[in-house]
Design a protein around this motif. Sequence first.
Motif, PDB file in Angstrom:
ATOM      1  N   ALA A   1       0.826  -1.209   0.000  1.00 61.32           N
ATOM      2  CA  ALA A   1       0.000   0.000   0.000  1.00 61.32           C
ATOM      3  C   ALA A   1       0.860   1.260   0.000  1.00 61.32           C
ATOM      4  O   ALA A   1       0.545   2.230  -0.698  1.00 61.32           O
ATOM      5  N   GLU A   2       1.936   1.246   0.759  1.00 61.37           N
ATOM      6  CA  GLU A   2       2.837   2.409   0.831  1.00 61.37           C
ATOM      7  C   GLU A   2       3.541   2.681  -0.489  1.00 61.37           C
ATOM      8  O   GLU A   2       4.003   3.794  -0.734  1.00 61.37           O
ATOM      9  N   ASN A   3       3.633   1.684  -1.353  1.00 63.81           N
ATOM     10  CA  ASN A   3       4.406   1.819  -2.583  1.00 63.81           C
ATOM     11  C   ASN A   3       3.568   1.846  -3.852  1.00 63.81           C
ATOM     12  O   ASN A   3       4.099   1.742  -4.953  1.00 63.81           O
ATOM     13  N   ILE A   4       2.278   2.005  -3.710  1.00 63.76           N
ATOM     14  CA  ILE A   4       1.373   2.097  -4.861  1.00 63.76           C
ATOM     15  C   ILE A   4       1.200   3.565  -5.244  1.00 63.76           C
ATOM     16  O   ILE A   4       1.090   4.421  -4.376  1.00 63.76           O
ATOM     17  N   TYR A   5       1.175   3.814  -6.536  1.00 57.26           N
ATOM     18  CA  TYR A   5       0.864   5.147  -7.046  1.00 57.26           C
ATOM     19  C   TYR A   5      -0.193   4.982  -8.116  1.00 57.26           C
ATOM     20  O   TYR A   5      -0.172   4.022  -8.874  1.00 57.26           O
ATOM     21  N   GLY A   6      -1.107   5.913  -8.201  1.00 54.60           N
ATOM     22  CA  GLY A   6      -2.100   5.844  -9.252  1.00 54.60           C
ATOM     23  C   GLY A   6      -3.291   6.711  -8.950  1.00 54.60           C
ATOM     24  O   GLY A   6      -3.317   7.464  -7.967  1.00 54.60           O
ATOM     25  N   LYS A   7      -4.275   6.583  -9.819  1.00 54.62           N
ATOM     26  CA  LYS A   7      -5.497   7.341  -9.648  1.00 54.62           C
ATOM     27  C   LYS A   7      -6.651   6.440 -10.066  1.00 54.62           C
ATOM     28  O   LYS A   7      -6.773   6.075 -11.236  1.00 54.62           O
ATOM     29  N   GLU A   8      -7.455   6.047  -9.118  1.00 54.81           N
ATOM     30  CA  GLU A   8      -8.616   5.176  -9.355  1.00 54.81           C
ATOM     31  C   GLU A   8      -9.837   5.793  -8.673  1.00 54.81           C
ATOM     32  O   GLU A   8     -10.336   5.258  -7.681  1.00 54.81           O
ATOM     33  N   PRO A   9     -10.341   6.919  -9.184  1.00 58.82           N
ATOM     34  CA  PRO A   9     -11.410   7.637  -8.479  1.00 58.82           C
ATOM     35  C   PRO A   9     -12.719   6.869  -8.345  1.00 58.82           C
ATOM     36  O   PRO A   9     -13.531   7.193  -7.486  1.00 58.82           O
ATOM     37  N   GLU A  10     -12.941   5.852  -9.142  1.00 59.60           N
ATOM     38  CA  GLU A  10     -14.189   5.079  -9.072  1.00 59.60           C
ATOM     39  C   GLU A  10     -14.113   3.930  -8.071  1.00 59.60           C
ATOM     40  O   GLU A  10     -15.127   3.300  -7.768  1.00 59.60           O
ATOM     41  N   ALA A  11     -12.939   3.635  -7.565  1.00 58.59           N
ATOM     42  CA  ALA A  11     -12.758   2.507  -6.642  1.00 58.59           C
ATOM     43  C   ALA A  11     -13.162   2.885  -5.217  1.00 58.59           C
ATOM     44  O   ALA A  11     -13.170   4.057  -4.846  1.00 58.59           O
ATOM     45  N   THR A  12     -13.501   1.885  -4.442  1.00 55.36           N
ATOM     46  CA  THR A  12     -13.680   2.030  -3.003  1.00 55.36           C
ATOM     47  C   THR A  12     -12.829   0.951  -2.346  1.00 55.36           C
ATOM     48  O   THR A  12     -12.995  -0.239  -2.639  1.00 55.36           O
ATOM     49  N   ILE A  13     -11.915   1.347  -1.488  1.00 58.73           N
ATOM     50  CA  ILE A  13     -11.027   0.412  -0.815  1.00 58.73           C
ATOM     51  C   ILE A  13     -11.636   0.071   0.547  1.00 58.73           C
ATOM     52  O   ILE A  13     -12.056   0.958   1.290  1.00 58.73           O
ATOM     53  N   VAL A  14     -11.689  -1.213   0.858  1.00 59.82           N
ATOM     54  CA  VAL A  14     -12.261  -1.672   2.124  1.00 59.82           C
ATOM     55  C   VAL A  14     -11.321  -2.661   2.799  1.00 59.82           C
ATOM     56  O   VAL A  14     -10.573  -3.370   2.130  1.00 59.82           O
ATOM     57  N   PRO A  15     -11.363  -2.715   4.131  1.00 54.87           N
ATOM     58  CA  PRO A  15     -10.614  -3.763   4.830  1.00 54.87           C
ATOM     59  C   PRO A  15     -11.338  -5.089   4.655  1.00 54.87           C
ATOM     60  O   PRO A  15     -12.566  -5.135   4.687  1.00 54.87           O
ATOM     61  N   ALA A  16     -10.596  -6.148   4.447  1.00 53.93           N
ATOM     62  CA  ALA A  16     -11.219  -7.458   4.239  1.00 53.93           C
ATOM     63  C   ALA A  16     -11.721  -8.073   5.546  1.00 53.93           C
ATOM     64  O   ALA A  16     -12.576  -8.956   5.523  1.00 53.93           O
ATOM     65  N   ARG A  17     -11.205  -7.595   6.667  1.00 54.88           N
ATOM     66  CA  ARG A  17     -11.555  -8.151   7.972  1.00 54.88           C
ATOM     67  C   ARG A  17     -11.508  -7.051   9.024  1.00 54.88           C
ATOM     68  O   ARG A  17     -11.063  -5.950   8.748  1.00 54.88           O
ATOM     69  N   GLY A  18     -11.920  -7.398  10.218  1.00 57.63           N
ATOM     70  CA  GLY A  18     -11.874  -6.458  11.335  1.00 57.63           C
ATOM     71  C   GLY A  18     -10.467  -6.275  11.859  1.00 57.63           C
ATOM     72  O   GLY A  18      -9.511  -6.845  11.340  1.00 57.63           O
ATOM     73  N   GLY A  19     -10.348  -5.491  12.920  1.00 55.71           N
ATOM     74  CA  GLY A  19      -9.059  -5.201  13.518  1.00 55.71           C
ATOM     75  C   GLY A  19      -8.507  -6.384  14.299  1.00 55.71           C
ATOM     76  O   GLY A  19      -9.245  -7.166  14.884  1.00 55.71           O
ATOM     77  N   LEU A  20      -7.187  -6.502  14.296  1.00 49.06           N
ATOM     78  CA  LEU A  20      -6.530  -7.617  14.974  1.00 49.06           C
ATOM     79  C   LEU A  20      -5.142  -7.177  15.412  1.00 49.06           C
ATOM     80  O   LEU A  20      -4.386  -6.628  14.615  1.00 49.06           O
ATOM     81  N   GLY A  21      -4.797  -7.382  16.662  1.00 46.89           N
ATOM     82  CA  GLY A  21      -3.458  -7.054  17.138  1.00 46.89           C
ATOM     83  C   GLY A  21      -3.340  -5.616  17.600  1.00 46.89           C
ATOM     84  O   GLY A  21      -4.272  -4.822  17.519  1.00 46.89           O
ATOM     85  N   ASP A  22      -2.153  -5.287  18.086  1.00 48.75           N
ATOM     86  CA  ASP A  22      -1.910  -3.972  18.659  1.00 48.75           C
ATOM     87  C   ASP A  22      -1.289  -2.988  17.679  1.00 48.75           C
ATOM     88  O   ASP A  22      -1.362  -1.784  17.892  1.00 48.75           O
ATOM     89  N   ARG A  23      -0.677  -3.463  16.620  1.00 46.19           N
ATOM     90  CA  ARG A  23       0.035  -2.572  15.695  1.00 46.19           C
ATOM     91  C   ARG A  23      -0.940  -2.015  14.662  1.00 46.19           C
ATOM     92  O   ARG A  23      -1.199  -2.630  13.643  1.00 46.19           O
ATOM     93  N   ILE A  24      -1.453  -0.829  14.935  1.00 44.31           N
ATOM     94  CA  ILE A  24      -2.483  -0.227  14.088  1.00 44.31           C
ATOM     95  C   ILE A  24      -2.012  -0.030  12.651  1.00 44.31           C
ATOM     96  O   ILE A  24      -2.792  -0.127  11.714  1.00 44.31           O
TER      97      ILE A  24
END
Length: 192
Positions: free
Chosen positions: A12-35
């Motif tokens: 994710a940190e190394n992606i560049y682009g423009k996708e204004p029609e996309a919606t990014i979602v987490p595949a699962r809930g939160g897990l662990g302490d490292r946010i």
Amino acid sequence: AVTGGTTVAAMAENIYGKEPEATIVPARGGLGDRIELQANTIATVLARRLKTKYLQLYVPDSVSESVLDRILEEDAGVKHVINTIKSADILIHGMGEAFVISETLIQKLKEAGAEGEALGQYFDLDGKVVYSTDSLGLMANDLATIPTVMGIAGGASKGRAILSVLRSGHDQILVTDEAAAREILTLLAKSK
């Protein structure tokens, strides 16, 4: 949809682009302490890098099925996010070693022959699910409806985990490195 983990965060940190029609979602809930390694954070980072929108899933990944059911009954916002996750057309997920978890579960997984983990499910070296966690997010049985499933993982230590997840038959794309690829080839040669 994206999962958590170090490799997915680096992607994710190394992606560049423009996708204004996309919606990014987490595949699962939160897990662990490292946010910074959680799917919600990675979804936000990826959305910003792609100059698009995102949704968040503010639910822990490790609660009982009855609690998950109750949350869905009482929170329309969470239900909307879950429906969006379940209708994703691309999934990018990490693949982990089965034993990077609590000590209480390790013995159970060892006895079951677990080698790898993806989406809260643990696979043996033949790709069979040997243990599964409860989650509001995506599970392996949801992957048949997602047109593009990409697994990413690297390092020789991940070879067995990668092979176990790949043998489950859901991934169309694997992004890895030479060390993991060599380990996978060694494992395949031994199984002949």
